[in-house]
Design a protein around this motif. Structure first.
Motif, short mmCIF file in Angstrom:
data_model
loop_
_atom_site.label_atom_id
_atom_site.label_comp_id
_atom_site.label_asym_id
_atom_site.label_seq_id
_atom_site.Cartn_x
_atom_site.Cartn_y
_atom_site.Cartn_z
N GLY A 231 -9.40 -74.71 16.62
CA GLY A 231 -10.52 -75.33 16.32
C GLY A 231 -11.78 -75.32 16.32
O GLY A 231 -12.58 -75.94 16.00
N ALA A 234 -13.19 -73.20 14.06
CA ALA A 234 -12.43 -73.31 13.35
C ALA A 234 -13.63 -72.81 11.39
O ALA A 234 -12.50 -71.69 10.69
N LEU B 255 -7.64 -76.62 9.19
CA LEU B 255 -9.31 -75.87 9.82
C LEU B 255 -10.56 -76.16 8.78
O LEU B 255 -11.27 -76.02 9.41
N PRO B 258 -11.05 -79.61 11.64
CA PRO B 258 -10.50 -79.42 12.96
C PRO B 258 -10.33 -81.08 12.97
O PRO B 258 -9.48 -81.23 14.68
N ALA B 263 -5.01 -83.10 12.29
CA ALA B 263 -5.58 -81.48 12.45
C ALA B 263 -5.00 -80.77 12.99
O ALA B 263 -4.29 -79.98 13.04
N ARG B 264 -5.06 -81.51 14.27
CA ARG B 264 -5.03 -80.79 15.66
C ARG B 264 -2.86 -80.22 16.02
O ARG B 264 -2.98 -79.19 16.31
N VAL B 267 -1.85 -78.12 13.56
CA VAL B 267 -2.21 -76.99 14.37
C VAL B 267 -0.90 -76.46 15.08
O VAL B 267 -0.43 -74.93 15.42
#
Lengths: 360, 360
Positions: A231, A234, B255, B258, B263-264, B267
């Motif tokens: 993150g 990115a 990404l 992020p 989003a996190r 991932v």
């Protein structure tokens, strides 16, 4: 070793693997270390390990090393800069540009801050995994910027030299693009490859060899830490992944009809490019064409590998690298011994005469 | 070892690394071997190595092993089936379904053919790299089909057992999907990753650690051979690459922003899936959670590693695995010793008492 140029005390914020290792390394050089961590347990363990003393009112550190998770690094650095107006502050997070930007945005005194990144780690984390020698021989990047004077930044250089690491100077963005390439994107590539095994038949996984094990070894890394790293970096990571995807698409297209005109040439060019790229990586492993590998079968019992290596020494051949591979389901391992090409035949013959089974 | 059930003679077509290793292994069991190769030089070298004799009129082999490049395997197998109407024929190519299909399409007598694939190899090719023990302890897949009787296929089983390999029975398509997953796709993934280094700054490559070296080691493989393998197994490889690309796209999307909601998590889920997948791979390397790694610094001079391992033996700790890492620019290597977790602290302490520098 020459005497340390650091005066100290050095305040280490974050008594995990990296912070406690920094502290132990400095203590072994005789420098006073002050330990701080949000976890009193971590501090207590680090103190017990001899890594330093707990913080006290009136502390006046010369240098502060912030070794906390990436997500909170910028805010902890800002707090340390404010609390200790005479101290130089560094951090050890693995992404650098965002922290400097955040500090500037928050109006922190970046004339006393310079970020850094030691390329070191272990499979285990926490203060109990810490070692005074963790950084020995490893690159340690100093993320140079123009708001700190050469003289002030010297304290970071002294820290790195004291810990036995190799100082590498880069700008924050050079660093971030560099680690995206040689660390963050390989992590993504390995993780996505390893995801393919989740639903794979056991019979297929039984064919596993050293190649796929190597490609996916780092897929075992801690997701919590890597979410923060990816993150924070990115944009450089994504840029490289986009180029990676372009190559991947070319492979996928070429394999749709591998007998079509040009398809084989495209696949061959992709693979040849991989040859060219991997030859540029420094280090002795795998791709090093300077050495020849002799493979010896070693019974899986205590002392056998030592006996083999002692005999390699008696034969007078210098071992340049060594890797052990166990064959699933057999009580025999394969020792892959890298030696200079001119020594390989003699080593093979003399080991065979001594009764070792040469497997390659 | 029990006496061989093979009668022989065995005709080996293709005196490269695999063919000559098969021949040497059979000769060491006392079986007559007949050697053939398009290259008279290869045959001459293999004969000099004691791998067998040259072919002669009137040869009546019991079994024929075709060990030629993948592209020509099917046509060579067909020719051998026609020339020796009493022989059983196998091959050792790394993709299986296409060969059987081609033989059926050509009207060959597949009641005497059964393909196979030894999962073994070396960095070097050619007859001079051959070893009688090359297949010891390695999986050797027999690609079963219903046109050959159990009794006839028994000759292949005998061959595999004679060479010390572990017999694995799969259908040709199970095999091809399996090797696509654990060999061919990892090759593509590693090659595309390594291509990113072609134009990379030297400073970035200087940060290289063991992780990226492992991910890209097999990118050094021979493009000529791999074009043939990937072309012969295009559909299974492409299917896995398409799933790989879907995951890659999810990473790239996450990404792009992020900090966006979800989003996190996306991932983290991708990375956690990598953990799950890699844990399914058998073998002792890297991902094996049963062992703890103790890292010891070893001076780069003859005998030091043997001395270390002898002392590990004296301490009475069994070494489960060992890996050596050299730090670029230093005359010191790091020996990563895998031991049972309950032995790690004692080993660390006793080695330190004996003066070894523990680096982790």
């Amino acid at each position: 070793m020459t005497e340390s140029r650091l005066i100290g005390p050095v305040r280490v914020v974050g008594a995990g693997l990296l912070g406690t290792s920094v502290a132990l390394g400095l203590r072994s050089r005789g420098i006073e270390v002050i330990l701080a961590d949000a976890s009193p347990t971590h501090v207590a363990i680090a103190v017990d390990l001899g890594a330093g003393r707990v913080a006290a009112p009136g502390d006046a550190p010369q240098l502060i090393v912030v070794a906390v998770p990436p997500d909170v690094t910028a805010s902890v650095v800002a707090a340390e800069l404010a609390e200790f107006p005479d101290a130089i502050v560094t951090d050890v997070a693995s992404v650098k540009a965002g922290i400097l930007d955040a500090l500037r945005g928050a109006g922190a005194d970046v004339s006393r801050y310079i970020g850094s990144h030691p390329l070191a780690g272990r499979e285990r984390g926490g203060p109990l995994a810490a070692r005074a020698d963790l950084f020995a021989g490893r690159p340690w990047v100093v993320a140079a910027h123009d708001a700190i004077t050469y003289q002030r930044a010297g304290a970071i250089d002294d820290l790195i030299l004291d810990l036995g690491a190799t100082l590498v100077e880069m700008t924050p963005s050079e660093h971030d693009r560099g680690v995206a390439l040689i660390s963050h994107v390989p992590q993504v590539v390995a993780s996505i490859m390893a995801r393919r095994f989740i639903d794979a038949p056991n019979a297929a996984l039984g064919l596993t060899g050293q190649g796929v094990r190597d490609v996916t070894r780092i897929a075992a890394s801690d997701p919590d830490l890597w979410v923060q790293i990816l993150g924070a970096n990115a944009t450089p990571v994504r840029d490289i992944l986009l180029a990676y995807r372009d190559d991947l698409d070319r492979f996928i297209d070429a394999l749709a009809d591998p007998t079509a005109p040009g398809a084989r040439r495209r696949v061959a060019e992709e693979l040849a490019g991989g040859n060219t790229g991997v030859e540029r990586l420094p280090g002795k492993h795998g791709t090093d064409k300077r050495f020849t590998i002799v493979v010896v079968m070693v019974e899986d019992r205590p002392g056998e590998l030592a006996r083999l290596l002692a005999e390699v020494g008696e034969i007078g051949v210098n071992l340049e690298d060594l890797r052990l591979e166990h064959s699933p389901g057999r009580q025999v391992g394969l020792a892959e011994i890298s030696v200079l090409p001119e020594a390989a035949d003699r080593l093979t013959n003399e080991l065979a005469e001594r009764g070792w089974r040469i497997a390659g």
